[in-house]
Design a protein around this motif. Sequence first.
Motif, short mmCIF file in Angstrom:
data_model
loop_
_atom_site.label_atom_id
_atom_site.label_comp_id
_atom_site.label_asym_id
_atom_site.label_seq_id
_atom_site.Cartn_x
_atom_site.Cartn_y
_atom_site.Cartn_z
N GLU A 120 15.70 -0.62 -0.19
CA GLU A 120 14.94 -1.67 0.00
C GLU A 120 13.65 -1.34 -0.72
O GLU A 120 12.70 -2.39 -0.96
N GLY A 121 13.33 -0.22 -1.35
CA GLY A 121 12.14 -0.03 -1.87
C GLY A 121 10.94 0.22 -1.19
O GLY A 121 9.79 0.69 -1.54
N THR A 122 11.06 0.48 0.10
CA THR A 122 9.92 0.98 1.24
C THR A 122 9.79 2.46 1.13
O THR A 122 8.81 2.84 1.12
N TRP A 123 10.92 3.06 1.09
CA TRP A 123 10.80 4.77 0.95
C TRP A 123 11.15 4.74 -0.63
O TRP A 123 12.07 5.22 -1.13
N THR A 127 -1.29 10.36 4.08
CA THR A 127 -2.32 10.38 3.30
C THR A 127 -2.29 8.83 2.43
O THR A 127 -1.26 8.85 1.71
N PRO A 128 -3.11 7.93 2.80
CA PRO A 128 -3.10 6.84 1.83
C PRO A 128 -3.32 7.07 0.36
O PRO A 128 -4.21 7.83 0.26
N LEU A 129 -2.71 6.22 -0.19
CA LEU A 129 -2.87 6.54 -1.81
C LEU A 129 -3.54 5.41 -2.62
O LEU A 129 -3.02 4.26 -2.30
N ALA A 130 -4.15 5.56 -3.65
CA ALA A 130 -4.81 4.35 -4.76
C ALA A 130 -4.56 4.86 -6.13
O ALA A 130 -4.20 5.97 -6.57
N GLN A 131 -4.38 3.81 -6.64
CA GLN A 131 -4.16 3.97 -8.02
C GLN A 131 -5.08 4.61 -8.87
O GLN A 131 -6.25 4.42 -8.71
N HIS A 132 -4.65 5.82 -9.65
CA HIS A 132 -5.75 6.69 -10.40
C HIS A 132 -6.09 5.78 -11.56
O HIS A 132 -5.09 5.28 -12.36
N PRO A 133 -7.44 5.86 -11.95
CA PRO A 133 -7.78 4.93 -13.28
C PRO A 133 -7.31 5.34 -14.41
O PRO A 133 -6.99 4.82 -15.62
N ALA A 143 3.04 -2.36 4.10
CA ALA A 143 2.16 -3.43 3.85
C ALA A 143 0.77 -3.04 4.49
O ALA A 143 -0.47 -3.48 4.22
N GLY A 144 0.66 -2.10 5.49
CA GLY A 144 -0.46 -1.43 6.00
C GLY A 144 -0.15 -0.32 7.14
O GLY A 144 1.07 0.29 7.11
N MET A 147 0.92 -1.03 0.00
CA MET A 147 -0.09 -0.15 0.05
C MET A 147 0.88 1.18 0.05
O MET A 147 2.01 1.27 0.65
N LEU A 148 0.69 2.09 -0.87
CA LEU A 148 1.43 3.35 -0.96
C LEU A 148 0.72 4.64 -0.05
O LEU A 148 -0.49 4.64 0.10
#
Length: 94
Positions: free
Chosen positions: A37-40, A82-88, A59-60, A1-2
């Motif tokens: 590590e790809g986390t940041w 701010t949680p992010l979600a993929q934009h369509p 992960a959460g 989760m981003l």
Amino acid sequence: MLYMVHMQVNIPDTLPKAEVDRLKAQEKAYAQKLQHEGTWRHLWRIAGQYANYSVFDAAGNDELHDILSSLPLYPYMSISVTPLAQHPSAIAAN
């Protein structure tokens, strides 16, 4: 989760310079480790401020909290998340 994270650092003037320098060195090493590590995922300085906008891949919520609270400068930060979600309409996957 981003997650997009805004961090504002406010180190008190009363903290000894040697301690500040030690904390900053630890912070840099930890931040670079998390980036490798790809986390940041992204780290941007805000011009004219001791602050940044970053994108973390965790992960959460609990994992992100653990990461942020492990930052050496955490006690001197104001943080907003701010949680992010993929934009369509995005042409690239996150």
